[in-house]
Design a protein around this motif. Structure first.
Motif, PDB file in Angstrom:
ATOM      1  N   GLN A  26      93.338 -53.388  -7.365  1.00 43.76           N
ATOM      2  CA  GLN A  26      93.479 -52.914  -5.988  1.00 43.76           C
ATOM      3  C   GLN A  26      94.957 -52.829  -5.583  1.00 43.76           C
TER       4      GLN A  26
ATOM      5  N   ALA B 208      90.980 -43.106  -7.673  1.00 44.72           N
ATOM      6  CA  ALA B 208      90.457 -43.716  -6.446  1.00 44.72           C
ATOM      7  C   ALA B 208      89.778 -42.670  -5.562  1.00 44.72           C
TER       8      ALA B 208
ATOM      9  N   ALA C  43      85.876 -42.672  -4.511  1.00 42.20           N
ATOM     10  CA  ALA C  43      85.511 -42.742  -3.090  1.00 42.20           C
ATOM     11  C   ALA C  43      84.596 -41.595  -2.689  1.00 42.20           C
TER      12      ALA C  43
ATOM     13  N   ALA D 150      82.294 -43.054   0.408  1.00 42.48           N
ATOM     14  CA  ALA D 150      82.930 -44.106   1.194  1.00 42.48           C
ATOM     15  C   ALA D 150      83.566 -43.514   2.451  1.00 42.48           C
ATOM     16  N   ARG D 151      83.705 -44.359   3.471  1.00 44.06           N
ATOM     17  CA  ARG D 151      84.289 -43.876   4.727  1.00 44.06           C
ATOM     18  C   ARG D 151      85.733 -43.410   4.554  1.00 44.06           C
ATOM     19  N   VAL D 152      86.415 -44.022   3.634  1.00 42.02           N
ATOM     20  CA  VAL D 152      87.839 -43.702   3.471  1.00 42.02           C
ATOM     21  C   VAL D 152      88.064 -42.565   2.481  1.00 42.02           C
ATOM     22  N   ARG D 153      86.994 -41.882   2.068  1.00 52.53           N
ATOM     23  CA  ARG D 153      87.155 -40.875   1.010  1.00 52.53           C
ATOM     24  C   ARG D 153      88.109 -39.761   1.428  1.00 52.53           C
TER      25      ARG D 153
ATOM     26  N   TRP E  81      91.693 -40.763   0.975  1.00 50.89           N
ATOM     27  CA  TRP E  81      92.137 -40.662  -0.415  1.00 50.89           C
ATOM     28  C   TRP E  81      92.353 -39.201  -0.812  1.00 50.89           C
TER      29      TRP E  81
END
Length: 550
Positions: free
Chosen positions: A98, A152, A156, A161-164, A167
């Motif tokens: 990470q 990443a 994602a 994922a919410r943060v895709r 990214w």
């Protein structure tokens, strides 16, 4: 985890630090050393356990050997990054992975935002460096950061994922800046890194595949230079010219290498011998003063010898091999770095050095003995002493460079004070010594100026410095010494117009009319019609008339 957040923030801030009044790497090295010192204090006081990996240990060995061979500023960034790598290696594997993703994305996006912003404000060419000093370094940096960022982003998006979209945006920004950098080495490094990442995620590919790509790309990179004079063949010839003479330096200085401080002098000497066999105009066109070998492998071989290039090869090879399927993104990032290193010197840039250390920290680790006093207290304290010493030197160098830059815009009286202070802070700075020497000569303090110019020459060989020393000796009427100095300049660059013209004038004053005529003809081939040449020719004519009428 506070330690991880602090580590990530420190690495990103240090890698993106930039001061337009200094060299790009100076503020980065200083901030990395401050971060390393703080983490070492934490390790010593709270007995935070440090860890190593095999490639990270080789990384530390290369830093130590570089210091032994005189690469003080470069070794400072390597040492600080080594400390951050040891701190990272102590984290659980998931946290290490990470941390690499966050640092890669933070540095890559930060540099990309800066690049896109200045591009939108009509900046072009060398101004598109993203705080890295030049576009080539920016391109290589983004080639390395894009590999983990792409991994990443894909993960994602697949996981919804919410943060895709964050990214995806990070990848788009980095790709845009990667294209704006127009770095030929980066154009090959990124595809190679992605290929190795994909392959190692599916089957084991030996590190020798990456090494083969790195060696092959060095020959191929220059073929993709549409702006080079003479097209691809001209670019290829120019790069081969630098490599050829860097290799000559390496072979002549076996087995230990020239040392970092002597590489410049050895390269110019090797090149000068080759230029001496060329026509003066061709020599002028062929002369280069690159500062590095423009190939990390060759530069390490030439400056650090067999041990240096062996350590560099070992740390990247073992890093790629040990990451394997454990971290395909890390293996791909190292592969991109290895390929880029065949056409430039990315491991001279602090941002790429710290990224490399954090990537190597993902390999299988081993802890130092937890209860041993030397491991828990003594080693961090020894490291702290080293960091403090390096920090003092790097801060003084940074301040000295800033003073030299400030002096260029100052009035004469203030300029002298600034340059004197710059030399006091960094007596081993060739630039500060040269600037102060030229300033004193201009003020009429010729003898004092000559002293500083000679010190600058001792620190770093340069054709311009030789010519400046020769001109100063002429002012002091030390004509035989001036003649020898101009001849020394021509040994480095037989195509130097200023050296030929000034030597012609000096020989004329010494009464060597034939030699003066010969040098005047050569200077006219280089710069026909230059007004200085007419003055020299007229002075020679008058001396002949004076001798004839006596």
């Amino acid at each position: 985890m506070k330690l991880q957040r602090s580590l990530v923030a420190a690495a990103i801030l240090a890698a993106l630090a930039y001061d337009p009044a200094s060299l790009a790497g100076q503020p980065k090295s200083v901030l990395l050393l401050i971060a390393a010192a703080l983490f070492l204090v934490t390790a010593a006081v709270w007995r935070v356990q440090l860890a190593l990996t095999l490639p990270l240990a080789l990384f530390g060995g290369f830093a130590l050997w570089s210091l032994v061979r005189g690469a003080t500023s470069l070794s400072a960034a390597w040492f600080a990054s080594f400390v951050l790598g040891c701190v990272t290696a102590a984290l659980p594997l998931a946290k290490r992975r990470q941390s690499l993703l966050l640092v890669s994305a933070g540095i890559g996006v930060g540099a990309a935002v800066i690049t896109c912003f200045v591009w939108a404000r009509a900046a072009r060419g060398m101004a598109l460096h993203g705080g890295m000093g030049n576009p080539n370094t920016l391109g290589l940096l983004l080639s390395v950061t894009l590999v983990p960022s792409l991994v990443a982003a894909v993960a994602a998006v697949r996981a919804r994922a919410r943060v895709r979209w964050l990214w995806v945006a990070a990848v788009v920004l980095q790709v845009a800046a990667w294209g704006l950098a127009e770095s030929r080495a980066a154009w090959l490094a990124l595809p190679a890194g992605l290929a190795v990442m994909w392959a190692r995620g599916r089957w084991r590919v030996g590190w020798w595949v990456t090494l083969g790509l790195a060696l092959a790309s060095g020959f191929a990179a220059v073929l993709f230079n549409p702006s080079a004079g003479g097209g691809a063949p001209g670019a290829l010839a120019g790069r081969f010219w630098i490599w050829k003479h860097s290799l000559s330096v390496a072979l002549r200085c076996l087995p230990w290498g020239s040392g970092e401080a002597r590489f410049n002098h050895e390269f110019l000497s090797e090149q000068g011998r080759a230029l001496a066999s060329l026509d003066v105009a061709e020599a002028s066109r062929s002369f280069v003063h690159p500062g590095t070998a423009h190939n990390e492998w060759l530069h390490a071989f030439a400056s650090s010898g067999v041990i240096g290039v062996g350590l560099l090869l070992a740390l990247l090879a073992t890093g790629i091999q040990s990451l394997g399927r454990r971290s395909p993104a890390g293996a791909g990032a190292l592969a991109a770095l290895a390929v880029g290193a065949s056409a430039d010197v990315p491991l001279h840039a602090p941002a790429l050095i710290v990224l490399t250390a954090l990537t190597l920290a993902e390999a299988p680790r081993f802890f130092l003995p937890a209860r041993a006093m030397w491991a828990s207290r003594v080693l961090p304290l020894v490291g702290l002493v080293i960091a403090a010493s390096a920090l003092t030197r790097e801060a003084r160098q940074w301040r000295s460079t800033r003073l030299v830059s400030e002096a260029r815009q100052a009035d004469m009286a203030r300029r002298a004070r600034l340059l004197s202070r710059a030399v006091e802070l960094a007596p081993d700075s060739a630039e500060a010594e040269f600037s102060l020497g030229m300033e004193q000569v201009e003020r009429g303090e010729v003898a004092q100026g000559l002293t500083h110019l000679l010190r600058s020459r001792a620190l770093s060989k340069n054709v311009s410095t030789e010519v400046a020393i020769g001109n100063t000796l002429v002012e002091l009427r030390r004509l035989p010494e001036a003649r020898a100095t101009f001849e020394a300049a021509l040994e480095l660059n037989p195509g130097s117009f200023r050296a030929h013209a000034n030597l012609a004038a000096t020989l004329g004053e010494l009464g060597d009319d034939d030699g003066a005529e010969r040098e005047l003809v050569l200077a006219q081939q280089l710069y026909p019609g230059h007004p200085k040449l007419a003055l020299i020719a007229e002075a020679l004519r008058r001396r002949r008339l004076d001798r004839a009428t006596r």
